[in-house]
Design a protein around this motif. Structure first.
Motif, PDB file in Angstrom:
ATOM      1  N   GLN A   1      11.550  39.055  75.462  1.00  0.00           N
ATOM      2  CA  GLN A   1      11.566  38.111  76.578  1.00  0.00           C
ATOM      3  C   GLN A   1      12.106  36.776  76.064  1.00  0.00           C
ATOM      4  O   GLN A   1      11.580  36.216  75.105  1.00  0.00           O
ATOM      5  CB  GLN A   1      10.174  37.937  77.178  1.00  0.00           C
ATOM      6  CG  GLN A   1      10.098  36.944  78.317  1.00  0.00           C
ATOM      7  CD  GLN A   1      10.918  37.334  79.540  1.00  0.00           C
ATOM      8  OE1 GLN A   1      11.046  38.509  79.870  1.00  0.00           O
ATOM      9  NE2 GLN A   1      11.471  36.342  80.215  1.00  0.00           N
TER      10      GLN A   1
ATOM     11  N   GLU B   1       8.009  37.272  73.649  1.00  0.00           N
ATOM     12  CA  GLU B   1       7.275  38.534  73.709  1.00  0.00           C
ATOM     13  C   GLU B   1       8.215  39.710  73.413  1.00  0.00           C
ATOM     14  O   GLU B   1       9.282  39.833  74.008  1.00  0.00           O
ATOM     15  CB  GLU B   1       6.691  38.673  75.119  1.00  0.00           C
ATOM     16  CG  GLU B   1       5.943  39.942  75.391  1.00  0.00           C
ATOM     17  CD  GLU B   1       5.433  39.983  76.830  1.00  0.00           C
ATOM     18  OE1 GLU B   1       4.383  40.591  77.027  1.00  0.00           O
ATOM     19  OE2 GLU B   1       6.085  39.411  77.739  1.00  0.00           O
TER      20      GLU B   1
ATOM     21  N   LEU C   1       9.309  43.290  73.910  1.00  0.00           N
ATOM     22  CA  LEU C   1       9.126  44.167  75.062  1.00  0.00           C
ATOM     23  C   LEU C   1       9.271  45.645  74.723  1.00  0.00           C
ATOM     24  O   LEU C   1       8.445  46.461  75.124  1.00  0.00           O
ATOM     25  CB  LEU C   1      10.118  43.791  76.163  1.00  0.00           C
ATOM     26  CG  LEU C   1      10.002  42.353  76.674  1.00  0.00           C
ATOM     27  CD1 LEU C   1      11.195  41.999  77.540  1.00  0.00           C
ATOM     28  CD2 LEU C   1       8.694  42.170  77.423  1.00  0.00           C
TER      29      LEU C   1
ATOM     30  N   HIS D   1      13.099  47.751  87.227  1.00  0.00           N
ATOM     31  CA  HIS D   1      12.601  46.825  86.202  1.00  0.00           C
ATOM     32  C   HIS D   1      13.763  46.411  85.291  1.00  0.00           C
ATOM     33  O   HIS D   1      13.900  46.906  84.170  1.00  0.00           O
ATOM     34  CB  HIS D   1      11.474  47.467  85.397  1.00  0.00           C
ATOM     35  CG  HIS D   1      10.305  47.842  86.237  1.00  0.00           C
ATOM     36  ND1 HIS D   1       9.393  48.796  85.845  1.00  0.00           N
ATOM     37  CD2 HIS D   1       9.883  47.402  87.447  1.00  0.00           C
ATOM     38  CE1 HIS D   1       8.459  48.915  86.778  1.00  0.00           C
ATOM     39  NE2 HIS D   1       8.749  48.095  87.757  1.00  0.00           N
TER      40      HIS D   1
ATOM     41  N   GLN E   1      13.129  39.797  81.627  1.00  0.00           N
ATOM     42  CA  GLN E   1      12.593  41.075  82.093  1.00  0.00           C
ATOM     43  C   GLN E   1      12.036  40.930  83.497  1.00  0.00           C
ATOM     44  O   GLN E   1      11.241  40.046  83.765  1.00  0.00           O
ATOM     45  CB  GLN E   1      11.480  41.541  81.143  1.00  0.00           C
ATOM     46  CG  GLN E   1      10.807  42.828  81.554  1.00  0.00           C
ATOM     47  CD  GLN E   1      11.709  44.030  81.395  1.00  0.00           C
ATOM     48  OE1 GLN E   1      12.359  44.203  80.379  1.00  0.00           O
ATOM     49  NE2 GLN E   1      11.740  44.882  82.395  1.00  0.00           N
TER      50      GLN E   1
ATOM     51  N   ALA F   1       7.951  45.741  84.598  1.00  0.00           N
ATOM     52  CA  ALA F   1       7.518  46.370  83.345  1.00  0.00           C
ATOM     53  C   ALA F   1       8.714  46.734  82.475  1.00  0.00           C
ATOM     54  O   ALA F   1       9.736  47.174  82.977  1.00  0.00           O
ATOM     55  CB  ALA F   1       6.705  47.618  83.659  1.00  0.00           C
TER      56      ALA F   1
ATOM     57  N   ARG G   1       3.805  46.044  80.782  1.00  0.00           N
ATOM     58  CA  ARG G   1       4.757  44.949  80.583  1.00  0.00           C
ATOM     59  C   ARG G   1       5.581  45.158  79.311  1.00  0.00           C
ATOM     60  O   ARG G   1       6.781  44.920  79.283  1.00  0.00           O
ATOM     61  CB  ARG G   1       3.994  43.626  80.515  1.00  0.00           C
ATOM     62  CG  ARG G   1       4.786  42.442  80.029  1.00  0.00           C
ATOM     63  CD  ARG G   1       5.685  41.883  81.081  1.00  0.00           C
ATOM     64  NE  ARG G   1       6.435  40.739  80.539  1.00  0.00           N
ATOM     65  CZ  ARG G   1       7.544  40.300  81.047  1.00  0.00           C
ATOM     66  NH1 ARG G   1       8.048  40.854  82.122  1.00  0.00           N
ATOM     67  NH2 ARG G   1       8.159  39.274  80.523  1.00  0.00           N
ATOM     68  N   THR G   2       4.918  45.564  78.222  1.00  0.00           N
ATOM     69  CA  THR G   2       5.570  45.791  76.949  1.00  0.00           C
ATOM     70  C   THR G   2       5.161  47.149  76.397  1.00  0.00           C
ATOM     71  O   THR G   2       4.084  47.648  76.718  1.00  0.00           O
ATOM     72  CB  THR G   2       5.226  44.676  75.928  1.00  0.00           C
ATOM     73  OG1 THR G   2       5.688  45.047  74.629  1.00  0.00           O
ATOM     74  CG2 THR G   2       3.748  44.386  75.875  1.00  0.00           C
TER      75      THR G   2
ATOM     76  N   ASP H   1       1.587  47.145  73.791  1.00  0.00           N
ATOM     77  CA  ASP H   1       0.256  46.680  74.178  1.00  0.00           C
ATOM     78  C   ASP H   1      -0.856  47.666  73.870  1.00  0.00           C
ATOM     79  O   ASP H   1      -1.962  47.281  73.506  1.00  0.00           O
ATOM     80  CB  ASP H   1       0.203  46.409  75.692  1.00  0.00           C
ATOM     81  CG  ASP H   1       0.770  45.053  76.044  1.00  0.00           C
ATOM     82  OD1 ASP H   1       0.957  44.228  75.140  1.00  0.00           O
ATOM     83  OD2 ASP H   1       1.019  44.818  77.235  1.00  0.00           O
TER      84      ASP H   1
END
Length: 137
Positions: A32, A37, A39, A77, A99, A102, A109-110, A113
């Motif tokens: 991101q 972040e 992804l 997405h 992004q 998801a 989202r990633t 996780d």
């Protein structure tokens, strides 16, 4: 994919710099752009990278389906490309994206996780780092 690259419109100067796996692929980390972040990880060959650079949307090579896929074409997405960088060894791409929705095929989202192997190891690293700084190697 075979070990012989498919014909591509990728700039030859960029293509000459890439270090590919034996099947002609380069890992591409999607990040991101504004938060940092991480992804997901996808795979690109020369043509997927060319499409990513020229369309502004991430195109990957599916190793299981043996075909190109544009992130978001079926899920909605999307990954809108903000920048693409090659790492210092020229064997990994960092694709900074905006992004939408998801990133993971599971709907998360990633992709990173759910299965955390080590969480908040700061205390251990702080002690190690301070020992090195004091000359204790």
């Amino acid at each position: 994919m075979t070990s012989t690259p498919l014909p591509s419109s990728l700039d030859p100067e960029i293509a000459a710099r890439l270090k590919r796996s034996t099947d002609g692929l380069v890992p591409a980390i999607a990040q991101q752009y504004d938060t940092g972040e991480v992804l997901m990880l996808g795979w690109m060959d020369d043509e997927a990278l060319h499409r990513t650079l020229t369309t502004g949307r991430c195109t990957y090579w599916s190793r299981s389906r043996q075909e190109y896929w544009v992130k978001g074409d079926t899920s909605g997405h999307f990954q809108h490309v903000r920048s693409v960088a090659l790492d210092c060894d020229a064997d990994t791409l960092l694709v900074r994206v905006d992004q939408v929705g998801a990133a993971c095929h599971t709907g998360a989202r990633t992709c990173f996780d759910a299965d955390v192997l080590l969480k908040d190891a700061g205390d251990r690293h702080d002690a190690t780092d301070s020992g090195l700084a004091a000359g204790n190697q």
